[in-house]
Design an enzyme around this catalytic site. Structure first.
Site, PDB file in Angstrom:
ATOM      1  N   TYR A 150       0.827  -1.214   0.000  1.00 14.79           N
ATOM      2  CA  TYR A 150       0.000   0.000   0.000  1.00 14.79           C
ATOM      3  C   TYR A 150       0.863   1.266   0.000  1.00 14.79           C
ATOM      4  O   TYR A 150       0.386   2.353  -0.318  1.00 14.79           O
ATOM      5  CB  TYR A 150      -0.947   0.038   1.203  1.00 14.79           C
ATOM      6  CG  TYR A 150      -2.054  -1.003   1.193  1.00 14.79           C
ATOM      7  CD1 TYR A 150      -2.246  -1.853   0.109  1.00 14.79           C
ATOM      8  CD2 TYR A 150      -2.909  -1.137   2.275  1.00 14.79           C
ATOM      9  CE1 TYR A 150      -3.245  -2.806   0.110  1.00 14.79           C
ATOM     10  CE2 TYR A 150      -3.927  -2.085   2.283  1.00 14.79           C
ATOM     11  CZ  TYR A 150      -4.082  -2.915   1.194  1.00 14.79           C
ATOM     12  OH  TYR A 150      -5.087  -3.859   1.198  1.00 14.79           O
ATOM     13  N   LYS A 190       3.044 -15.310   2.367  1.00 10.82           N
ATOM     14  CA  LYS A 190       3.072 -16.039   1.094  1.00 10.82           C
ATOM     15  C   LYS A 190       4.550 -16.302   0.778  1.00 10.82           C
ATOM     16  O   LYS A 190       5.093 -15.875  -0.248  1.00 10.82           O
ATOM     17  CB  LYS A 190       2.369 -15.200   0.009  1.00 10.82           C
ATOM     18  CG  LYS A 190       2.124 -15.930  -1.298  1.00 10.82           C
ATOM     19  CD  LYS A 190       1.045 -16.988  -1.228  1.00 10.82           C
ATOM     20  CE  LYS A 190       0.932 -17.726  -2.554  1.00 10.82           C
ATOM     21  NZ  LYS A 190       0.058 -18.910  -2.485  1.00 10.82           N
ATOM     22  N   ASP A 200      -3.243 -18.093   1.348  1.00  8.98           N
ATOM     23  CA  ASP A 200      -4.362 -18.746   0.644  1.00  8.98           C
ATOM     24  C   ASP A 200      -4.963 -19.838   1.526  1.00  8.98           C
ATOM     25  O   ASP A 200      -6.182 -19.960   1.651  1.00  8.98           O
ATOM     26  CB  ASP A 200      -3.937 -19.264  -0.743  1.00  8.98           C
ATOM     27  CG  ASP A 200      -2.565 -19.905  -0.771  1.00  8.98           C
ATOM     28  OD1 ASP A 200      -1.883 -19.947   0.277  1.00  8.98           O
ATOM     29  OD2 ASP A 200      -2.159 -20.384  -1.852  1.00  8.98           O
ATOM     30  N   ASP A 209      -5.550  -6.760   5.906  1.00 10.20           N
ATOM     31  CA  ASP A 209      -6.749  -6.040   5.458  1.00 10.20           C
ATOM     32  C   ASP A 209      -7.795  -7.055   4.987  1.00 10.20           C
ATOM     33  O   ASP A 209      -8.967  -7.033   5.403  1.00 10.20           O
ATOM     34  CB  ASP A 209      -6.329  -5.100   4.312  1.00 10.20           C
ATOM     35  CG  ASP A 209      -7.404  -4.130   3.894  1.00 10.20           C
ATOM     36  OD1 ASP A 209      -8.485  -4.140   4.496  1.00 10.20           O
ATOM     37  OD2 ASP A 209      -7.163  -3.363   2.936  1.00 10.20           O
ATOM     38  N   ASP A 245     -11.462  -8.668   7.062  1.00  7.20           N
ATOM     39  CA  ASP A 245     -12.817  -8.525   6.505  1.00  7.20           C
ATOM     40  C   ASP A 245     -13.455  -9.905   6.377  1.00  7.20           C
ATOM     41  O   ASP A 245     -14.641 -10.098   6.682  1.00  7.20           O
ATOM     42  CB  ASP A 245     -12.777  -7.870   5.108  1.00  7.20           C
ATOM     43  CG  ASP A 245     -13.017  -6.354   5.151  1.00  7.20           C
ATOM     44  OD1 ASP A 245     -12.546  -5.717   6.110  1.00  7.20           O
ATOM     45  OD2 ASP A 245     -13.667  -5.818   4.227  1.00  7.20           O
TER      46      ASP A 245
END
Ligand SMILES: NC(=O)C1=CN([C@@H]2O[C@H](COP(=O)(O)OP(=O)(O)OC[C@H]3O[C@@H](n4cnc5c(N)ncnc54)[C@H](O)[C@@H]3O)[C@@H](O)[C@H]2O)C=CC1
Ligand SMILES: CC(C)CC(=O)C(=O)O
Ligand SMILES: [Mg+2]
Length: 370
Positions: free
Chosen positions: A144, A189, A221, A245, A249
């Site tokens: 980001y 990852k 994943d 993030d 959610d």
């Protein structure tokens, strides 16, 4: 003995002002009960700030935050910018700059499965009953914040992390685990990304300082799948900015609504308290958004200000609203109650406890969730 605090308030866009108004109502109830005096300073951020000043984070807003003991943030974002890929100035830049400028590097997102809401989740009750997770999301580094741009025939977003950025949040996550179930899951990852390999290396180093904590490393994943399949295995999740993030959610489905999840964004100097959801523009101005994520964020702020009993009271009042079916549409089987009615309930419960319920005519509410 009451305390005096300066609280910054950045309502932002969409439903931000509506949910923030309910959090302030609840803080006012806390102050009148305990004799505290909170002085609020309001500032613009996001699309509303662009509209007023051309800048998504005006200097004046940043100054308010710097002067405050802590501050509340609603949400930013507006479809008029989301739908314009060429917009030069964007509401999100205001939030990212705020986090970066104030060094708010740790975003702490608790995920709770409330017993009274187990039936609202699409996940099976036996899988989620008792879930109690806290996500430690790195908030000022990663993709980001990396260099981004367009090339002649494409685009790029760079992801970088330093040892220092990883170590400081890793310590916070391990320290949190010491007061919990003593398990940290690093989500990364590392089979593909070099930054994730650095995260594994550094977090394994930091783990040596915490021999009482078990550390597990999980690819993101798989973690996304495990969050639905077997969320009870998680205690503290430690992860980088973008994965945190997304996974938080996703985790909100366990609680029954994104409108329920609070967060604290902390740094070494100050802290911001913000719901994890966005500006939910479809609901803006309709008085239907769930204010509880923001109210619970205010409870996290009270903890931060060392007003522990007060924070407990707010959480008890929120639990009562869920128990009594005093909930907005996202948690109801019909239209539910309005945003301000739920805020009223929580504030009245703080003032008068269970006695407040009989005065609030909430029988209809009970039928909304049974
Ligand atoms: N921290 C922030 O300020 C964030 C801002 N955004 C911005 O918000 C705007 C909308 O983004 P979306 O992806 O739609 O995310 P969103 O979080 O605003 O909404 C996604 C969905 O979650 C539910 N929801 C969210 N908040 C709720 C609440 N309080 N009560 C009940 N239901 C709720 C709604 O079903 C909604 O359609 C965009 O401009 C985005 O950039 C998105 C995420 C975080
Ligand atoms: C601007 C985004 C990074 C906001 C967001 O989705 C979040 O922090 O959860
Ligand atoms: Mg988000």
């Amino acid at each position: 003995m009451g305390v005096k605090k300066n609280i910054g308030v950045l309502p932002g866009d969409g439903i931000g002002p509506e949910v923030i108004a309910e959090a302030i109502k609840v803080l006012d109830a806390v102050c009148s009960k305990y004799g505290h005096k909170f002085t609020y300073a309001y500032g613009h951020v996001g699309a509303v700030a662009i509209d007023h000043t051309g800048n998504p984070l005006p200097d004046e807003t940043l100054a308010i935050c710097e002067r405050s003991d802590a501050f509340l943030f609603g949400a930013i974002g507006d479809p008029k910018y989301d739908n314009d890929p060429k917009a030069k100035v964007r509401p999100e830049q205001g939030l990212l700059k705020l986090r970066k400028s104030l060094g708010l590097y740790a975003n702490i997102r608790p995920v709770t499965a409330y017993d009274s809401l187990l039936h609202m989740s699409p996940l099976k009750t036996e899988k989620i009953k008792g879930v109690d997770i806290v996500v430690y999301r790195e908030l000022t580094g990663g993709i980001y914040f990396g260099e981004k741009g367009r090339t002649e025939d494409g685009a790029f977003d760079h992801c970088t992390y330093s040892n220092y950025e990883i170590d400081r949040i890793a310590h916070l996550a391990f320290q949190s685990a010491q007061n919990r179930k003593k398990h940290v899951t690093l989500v990364d990852k590392a089979n593909v990304l070099e930054t994730s390999r650095l995260w594994r290396e550094r977090v394994n180093e930091v783990a040596k300082d915490y021999p009482d904590i078990s550390l597990e490393c999980m690819f993101v994943d798989n973690a996304a799948m495990q969050m639905i399949q077997n969320p009870k295995q998680f205690d503290v999740i430690l992860t980088e900015n973008m994965f945190g993030d997304i996974i938080s959610d996703e985790a909100s489905v366990i609680g029954g609504s994104l409108g329920l999840l609070p967060s604290a964004s902390v740094g070494d100097k100050t802290a911001m308290f913000e719901p994890i959801h966005g500006s939910y523009p479809q609901a803006a101005g309709k008085n239907i958004a769930n204010p509880l994520a923001t109210i619970l964020s205010a409870a996290m702020m009270l903890d931060h200000l060392n007003l522990i009993d007060e924070a407990i009271e707010v959480r008890q009042a929120v639990s009562a609203s869920l128990r009594h079916g005093m909930v907005t549409a996202d948690l109801a089987r019909n239209d539910g109650y309005s945003t301000d009615r739920v805020g009223d309930f929580v504030a009245n419960y703080i003032a008068d406890g269970e006695d407040s319920c009989s005065q609030q005519n909430i029988q209809a509410g009970i039928s909304t969730i049974i």
